[in-house]
Structures are given as structure tokens and as C-alpha cells.
Design a protein around this motif. Structure first.
Motif, PDB file in Angstrom:
ATOM      1  N   TRP A  66     -24.395  15.143  11.761  1.00  0.00           N
ATOM      2  CA  TRP A  66     -24.604  15.101  12.980  1.00  0.00           C
ATOM      3  C   TRP A  66     -25.126  16.448  13.431  1.00  0.00           C
ATOM      4  N   GLU A  67     -24.851  17.659  13.205  1.00  0.00           N
ATOM      5  CA  GLU A  67     -25.139  18.778  13.921  1.00  0.00           C
ATOM      6  C   GLU A  67     -26.709  18.930  13.410  1.00  0.00           C
ATOM      7  N   THR A  68     -27.078  18.555  12.358  1.00  0.00           N
ATOM      8  CA  THR A  68     -28.663  18.574  11.974  1.00  0.00           C
ATOM      9  C   THR A  68     -29.074  17.542  12.664  1.00  0.00           C
ATOM     10  N   ALA A  69     -28.866  16.393  13.012  1.00  0.00           N
ATOM     11  CA  ALA A  69     -29.409  15.519  14.032  1.00  0.00           C
ATOM     12  C   ALA A  69     -29.744  16.140  15.311  1.00  0.00           C
ATOM     13  N   LEU A  70     -28.625  16.546  15.919  1.00  0.00           N
ATOM     14  CA  LEU A  70     -28.734  17.255  17.144  1.00  0.00           C
ATOM     15  C   LEU A  70     -29.677  18.313  17.163  1.00  0.00           C
ATOM     16  N   ASP A  71     -29.795  19.140  16.266  1.00  0.00           N
ATOM     17  CA  ASP A  71     -30.605  20.386  15.984  1.00  0.00           C
ATOM     18  C   ASP A  71     -31.950  19.725  15.904  1.00  0.00           C
ATOM     19  N   ILE A  72     -32.276  18.860  15.294  1.00  0.00           N
ATOM     20  CA  ILE A  72     -33.759  17.891  15.371  1.00  0.00           C
ATOM     21  C   ILE A  72     -34.076  17.539  16.703  1.00  0.00           C
ATOM     22  N   LEU A  73     -33.109  16.927  17.309  1.00  0.00           N
ATOM     23  CA  LEU A  73     -33.446  16.631  18.788  1.00  0.00           C
ATOM     24  C   LEU A  73     -33.913  17.748  19.799  1.00  0.00           C
ATOM     25  N   PHE A  74     -33.143  18.932  19.574  1.00  0.00           N
ATOM     26  CA  PHE A  74     -33.223  20.102  20.304  1.00  0.00           C
ATOM     27  C   PHE A  74     -34.516  20.913  19.950  1.00  0.00           C
ATOM     28  N   LEU A  75     -35.080  20.812  18.763  1.00  0.00           N
ATOM     29  CA  LEU A  75     -36.165  21.403  18.257  1.00  0.00           C
ATOM     30  C   LEU A  75     -37.238  20.323  18.636  1.00  0.00           C
ATOM     31  N   SER A  76     -37.074  19.249  18.658  1.00  0.00           N
ATOM     32  CA  SER A  76     -38.148  18.287  19.153  1.00  0.00           C
ATOM     33  C   SER A  76     -38.712  18.493  20.605  1.00  0.00           C
ATOM     34  N   GLU A  77     -37.597  18.725  21.451  1.00  0.00           N
ATOM     35  CA  GLU A  77     -37.795  18.742  22.790  1.00  0.00           C
ATOM     36  C   GLU A  77     -38.473  20.280  23.074  1.00  0.00           C
ATOM     37  N   PHE A  78     -37.781  21.238  22.131  1.00  0.00           N
ATOM     38  CA  PHE A  78     -38.584  22.661  22.494  1.00  0.00           C
ATOM     39  C   PHE A  78     -40.067  22.571  22.097  1.00  0.00           C
ATOM     40  N   LEU A  79     -40.408  21.934  20.748  1.00  0.00           N
ATOM     41  CA  LEU A  79     -41.824  22.100  20.490  1.00  0.00           C
ATOM     42  C   LEU A  79     -42.720  21.313  21.430  1.00  0.00           C
ATOM     43  N   ALA A  80     -42.015  19.980  21.990  1.00  0.00           N
ATOM     44  CA  ALA A  80     -42.593  19.295  23.090  1.00  0.00           C
ATOM     45  C   ALA A  80     -42.991  20.295  24.173  1.00  0.00           C
ATOM     46  N   ARG A  81     -42.185  21.091  24.571  1.00  0.00           N
ATOM     47  CA  ARG A  81     -42.428  22.019  25.860  1.00  0.00           C
ATOM     48  C   ARG A  81     -43.543  22.988  25.292  1.00  0.00           C
ATOM     49  N   ILE A  82     -43.379  23.511  24.262  1.00  0.00           N
ATOM     50  CA  ILE A  82     -44.343  24.539  23.916  1.00  0.00           C
ATOM     51  C   ILE A  82     -45.777  23.841  23.826  1.00  0.00           C
ATOM     52  N   ILE A  83     -45.706  22.782  23.106  1.00  0.00           N
ATOM     53  CA  ILE A  83     -47.047  22.088  23.091  1.00  0.00           C
ATOM     54  C   ILE A  83     -47.617  21.685  24.378  1.00  0.00           C
ATOM     55  N   CYS A  84     -46.805  21.130  25.426  1.00  0.00           N
ATOM     56  CA  CYS A  84     -47.448  20.526  26.718  1.00  0.00           C
ATOM     57  C   CYS A  84     -47.329  21.597  27.845  1.00  0.00           C
ATOM     58  N   THR A  85     -47.047  22.894  27.688  1.00  0.00           N
ATOM     59  CA  THR A  85     -46.912  23.956  28.911  1.00  0.00           C
ATOM     60  C   THR A  85     -48.268  24.455  29.259  1.00  0.00           C
ATOM     61  N   PRO A  86     -48.528  24.213  30.383  1.00  0.00           N
ATOM     62  CA  PRO A  86     -49.807  24.747  30.988  1.00  0.00           C
ATOM     63  C   PRO A  86     -50.084  26.026  30.470  1.00  0.00           C
ATOM     64  N   LEU A  87     -49.222  27.012  30.398  1.00  0.00           N
ATOM     65  CA  LEU A  87     -49.246  28.322  30.251  1.00  0.00           C
ATOM     66  C   LEU A  87     -48.395  28.670  29.264  1.00  0.00           C
ATOM     67  N   ARG A  88     -48.883  28.721  27.840  1.00  0.00           N
ATOM     68  CA  ARG A  88     -47.975  28.959  26.700  1.00  0.00           C
ATOM     69  C   ARG A  88     -47.506  30.246  26.806  1.00  0.00           C
ATOM     70  N   ARG A  89     -48.246  31.501  27.182  1.00  0.00           N
ATOM     71  CA  ARG A  89     -48.058  32.813  26.961  1.00  0.00           C
ATOM     72  C   ARG A  89     -46.874  32.947  27.754  1.00  0.00           C
ATOM     73  N   THR A  90     -47.149  32.384  29.255  1.00  0.00           N
ATOM     74  CA  THR A  90     -46.255  32.808  30.197  1.00  0.00           C
ATOM     75  C   THR A  90     -44.889  31.984  29.992  1.00  0.00           C
ATOM     76  N   TYR A  91     -44.955  31.150  29.448  1.00  0.00           N
ATOM     77  CA  TYR A  91     -43.709  30.112  28.988  1.00  0.00           C
ATOM     78  C   TYR A  91     -43.008  30.891  27.795  1.00  0.00           C
ATOM     79  N   VAL A  92     -43.662  31.323  26.910  1.00  0.00           N
ATOM     80  CA  VAL A  92     -42.764  32.161  25.820  1.00  0.00           C
ATOM     81  C   VAL A  92     -42.311  33.438  26.443  1.00  0.00           C
ATOM     82  N   LEU A  93     -42.993  34.155  27.167  1.00  0.00           N
ATOM     83  CA  LEU A  93     -42.577  35.551  27.439  1.00  0.00           C
ATOM     84  C   LEU A  93     -41.533  35.361  28.853  1.00  0.00           C
ATOM     85  N   ASP A  94     -41.444  34.207  29.378  1.00  0.00           N
ATOM     86  CA  ASP A  94     -40.327  34.075  30.271  1.00  0.00           C
ATOM     87  C   ASP A  94     -38.985  34.049  29.539  1.00  0.00           C
TER      88      ASP A  94
END
Length: 100
Positions: A66-94
Motif C-alpha cells: 500500500w505504501e509503495t502504491a501511495l508513493d507511486i501516486l505521489f511521485l507521478s504527481e511530482f513528475l507531472a508538476r516538474i514536466i508541466c511547470t512553465p518555469l522549471r528552474r523557478t519551481y525547483v528553487l522555490d
């Protein structure tokens, strides 16, 4: 680069995805996704608390799955945010995004 007003008229798929992930008020689906994410965080917290009880409520392997499944959901959301953010550098440095 489009002006902010033109972005409201013409948005790319990445900008639409970013708005979906970042603004729950952007659509009904974004609101439900935000609610689902909050529910998943609460479930993950509950699983963490239930693991330390004297009498385990589930087998350790089930907790791990269950924890692995939840971690996969959290990771997929995080990766989607990194991929879709308009300003990656600003997003990562915030610092507010470091918790992700």
C-alpha cells in the motif's frame, strides 16, 4: 512568449495540465483531483501511524504494498508538476515546493 491575457485564450496542453495541477478552482476535475490528493495524503499518514501499533492491523507485506502504491501516486504527481511547470528552474528553487 504570450502575454498573460492571451494565455487565457490560447493555452498549450502543458499549460492546461499545469493549471489543472496547480489551481483547484480551474475546473471541476481539478477540484476533484485536489480533493483526491488530500485524501491520499491522509491515507498515507494513517498507514504510517497504523504501522507502529502494538498489534499490527495488517501484514507487513500488505503495508509495504500500500505504501509503495501511495508513493507511486505521489511521485507521478511530482513528475507531472516538474514536466508541466512553465518555469522549471523557478519551481525547483522555490522552497515551498521542496516538500514534494
Amino acid at each position: 512568449e504570450l502575454s498573460p491575457m492571451l494565455r487565457l485564450v490560447h493555452r498549450s496542453k502543458m499549460e492546461t495540465a499545469w493549471e489543472f495541477l496547480d489551481d483547484p478552482d480551474s475546473s471541476r476535475g481539478a477540484w476533484w483531483a485536489c480533493l483526491f490528493q488530500k485524501l491520499i495524503v491522509c491515507i498515507a499518514l494513517l498507514f504510517s501511524c497504523l504501522q507502529v501499533t502494538k498489534e499490527p492491523l495488517m501484514e507487513p507485506l500488505n503495508f509495504a504494498l500500500w505504501e509503495t502504491a501511495l508513493d507511486i501516486l505521489f511521485l507521478s504527481e511530482f513528475l507531472a508538476r516538474i514536466i508541466c511547470t512553465p518555469l522549471r528552474r523557478t519551481y525547483v528553487l522555490d522552497p515551498l515546493n521542496w516538500a514534494d
